[in-house]
Design a protein around this motif. Structure first.
Motif: not given
Length: 78
Positions: A60-78
């Motif tokens: 569960f912790m591993s999956v949570a950290l992976h989704f934290a990474a995905r949420m972080t990437l949503r902040r990328l600017e074009e």
């Protein structure tokens, strides 16, 4: 100059996301693979019920950290 700032910000965001994802991979290795390997090789006698809870928690912790990474990437600017 603004393009350089945006590029630098995007690189910092990608580095943070990579860190989260790496921590998730480490959580699987330490919390899932290591206890299962120890149980299979009988080097550490862990009751099966405790092993299941331990592995599920780390997974569960591993999956949570992976989704934290995905949420972080949503902040990328074009």
């Amino acid at each position: 100059m603004a393009a350089i700032d945006k590029t630098a910000r995007n690189e910092r965001i990608k580095t943070t996301a990579a860190w989260f994802n790496g921590a998730g991979i480490a959580a699987v290795a330490v919390g899932c693979f290591a206890p299962i390997t120890a149980f299979v090789t009988s080097s550490v006698p862990i009751p099966t019920s405790q092993l299941n809870v331990l592995v599920a928690g780390w997974l569960f912790m591993s999956v949570a950290l992976h989704f934290a990474a995905r949420m972080t990437l949503r902040r990328l600017e074009e």
